[in-house]
Design a protein around this motif. Structure first.
Motif, mmCIF file in Angstrom:
data_model
loop_
_atom_site.group_PDB
_atom_site.id
_atom_site.type_symbol
_atom_site.label_atom_id
_atom_site.label_comp_id
_atom_site.label_asym_id
_atom_site.label_seq_id
_atom_site.Cartn_x
_atom_site.Cartn_y
_atom_site.Cartn_z
ATOM 1 N N VAL A 88 0.757 -6.812 0.133
ATOM 2 C CA VAL A 88 0.567 -5.536 0.802
ATOM 3 C C VAL A 88 1.196 -4.467 -0.089
ATOM 4 N N PHE A 89 0.366 -3.556 -0.597
ATOM 5 C CA PHE A 89 0.840 -2.492 -1.483
ATOM 6 C C PHE A 89 1.009 -1.194 -0.700
ATOM 7 N N GLY A 90 2.156 -0.569 -0.879
ATOM 8 C CA GLY A 90 2.338 0.803 -0.438
ATOM 9 C C GLY A 90 2.006 1.712 -1.613
ATOM 10 N N VAL A 91 1.109 2.676 -1.405
ATOM 11 C CA VAL A 91 0.676 3.560 -2.485
ATOM 12 C C VAL A 91 1.146 4.978 -2.198
ATOM 13 N N MET B 100 7.303 2.686 3.934
ATOM 14 C CA MET B 100 8.092 1.467 4.112
ATOM 15 C C MET B 100 8.086 0.980 5.561
ATOM 16 N N THR B 101 7.641 1.818 6.495
ATOM 17 C CA THR B 101 7.580 1.361 7.882
ATOM 18 C C THR B 101 6.506 0.297 8.100
ATOM 19 N N CYS B 102 5.571 0.157 7.155
ATOM 20 C CA CYS B 102 4.584 -0.939 7.268
ATOM 21 C C CYS B 102 5.017 -2.149 6.445
ATOM 22 N N ALA B 103 6.244 -2.110 5.931
ATOM 23 C CA ALA B 103 6.848 -3.242 5.216
ATOM 24 C C ALA B 103 6.002 -3.743 4.054
ATOM 25 N N PRO B 104 5.620 -2.873 3.117
ATOM 26 C CA PRO B 104 4.853 -3.343 1.957
ATOM 27 C C PRO B 104 5.699 -4.235 1.059
ATOM 28 N N ASP B 105 5.026 -5.088 0.325
ATOM 29 C CA ASP B 105 5.715 -5.971 -0.617
ATOM 30 C C ASP B 105 6.091 -5.261 -1.907
ATOM 31 N N TYR B 106 5.393 -4.167 -2.178
ATOM 32 C CA TYR B 106 5.482 -3.554 -3.503
ATOM 33 C C TYR B 106 4.950 -2.133 -3.393
ATOM 34 N N LEU B 107 5.478 -1.219 -4.226
ATOM 35 C CA LEU B 107 5.002 0.160 -4.229
ATOM 36 C C LEU B 107 4.243 0.466 -5.518
#
Length: 248
Positions: free
Chosen positions: A10-13, A73-80
């Protein structure tokens, strides 16, 4: 348990709220089992009429970045994955590392930046030491790109700052304009052409240009997402976006 759709990662962009290119670009590069979750860095659309105006605009993006990090970060991504590039070059290698660490400290997870992704792309291609750079920036920001590159032993032989008059204007630069700029930048004295500025749409043009110039033409959005995948152990190849995604 893993995320049902993002069962691999799960990527946070992160990207400026004025950026309309990076989100569809990254979605086009997405592979099965990886999901992208976009967090907007809230900024207004400034009018960039000078070097000083451009720097003020990127400073505003910088100042709003940590709030966007906390939101995603509230969706708990694995990586940004960072969907902006200018500030990741500022201050050379040392300044870039300090900026990245500050974001990672807020997030508590790793961050992939465009600047370092280009360095990784150069390693993948091999033999890249002299480059020409195309950007939507003003000259003062291109100077920072050159400084960053020199810290990694890469010479920016020449560059073209398009001096786009606002953040929204960047997304309105046409493929025809970019193609001519690429041709003007090319020469036997460079190993690759590099495009920076994530709101400049150039992934497909860069892939096409590799075929007629017979040298690496690297779009920063392609390099960034490719590096994010590889840094997470995902080796999927994806044709249609240049040699970087198809071969390395």
């Amino acid at each position: 348990m893993t995320d049902v759709l993002g069962w691999r990662k799960v990527f946070g962009v992160l990207g400026p709220s004025t950026n309309t290119v990076v989100q569809p670009d990254f979605d086009d590069l997405r592979v099965e089992g990886v999901t992208n979750h976009y967090s907007r860095i809230i900024v207004q659309n400034p009018t960039a009429l000078s070097d000083a105006d451009f720097l003020r605009g990127t400073d505003a993006i910088d100042a709003a970045t940590h709030d966007a990090v906390r939101a995603v970060m509230t969706c708990a991504p694995d990586y940004l994955v960072l969907g902006m590039s200018a500030v990741t070059f500022y201050g050379g290698a040392e300044g870039a590392a300090k900026w990245t660490k500050a974001v990672e400290d807020v997030a508590g997870t790793r961050l992939c930046t465009g600047a370092l992704s280009l360095i990784e792309a150069f390693k993948a291609y091999g033999g890249i030491r002299r480059i020409a750079v195309l950007s939507p920036y003003f000259p003062v920001a291109n100077e920072q790109v050159g400084r960053f590159m020199s810290d990694y032993g890469i010479e920016m032989v020449r560059d073209t700052p398009l001096r786009c008059q606002s953040w929204l204007h960047i997304a309105r630069v046409t493929p025809a304009q970019l193609r001519q700029t690429i041709l003007d930048l090319d020469g036997d004295d460079i190993d690759a052409i590099v495009q920076v500025g994530t709101n400049l749409s150039m992934m497909r043009l860069a892939a096409a240009a590799e075929t007629f110039l017979q040298k690496p033409v690297i779009a920063i959005n392609t390099a960034t997402y490719w590096n994010a995948l590889r840094q997470n152990g995902i080796q999927d190849r994806k044709p249609g976006f240049g040699r970087l995604m198809a071969e390395f």
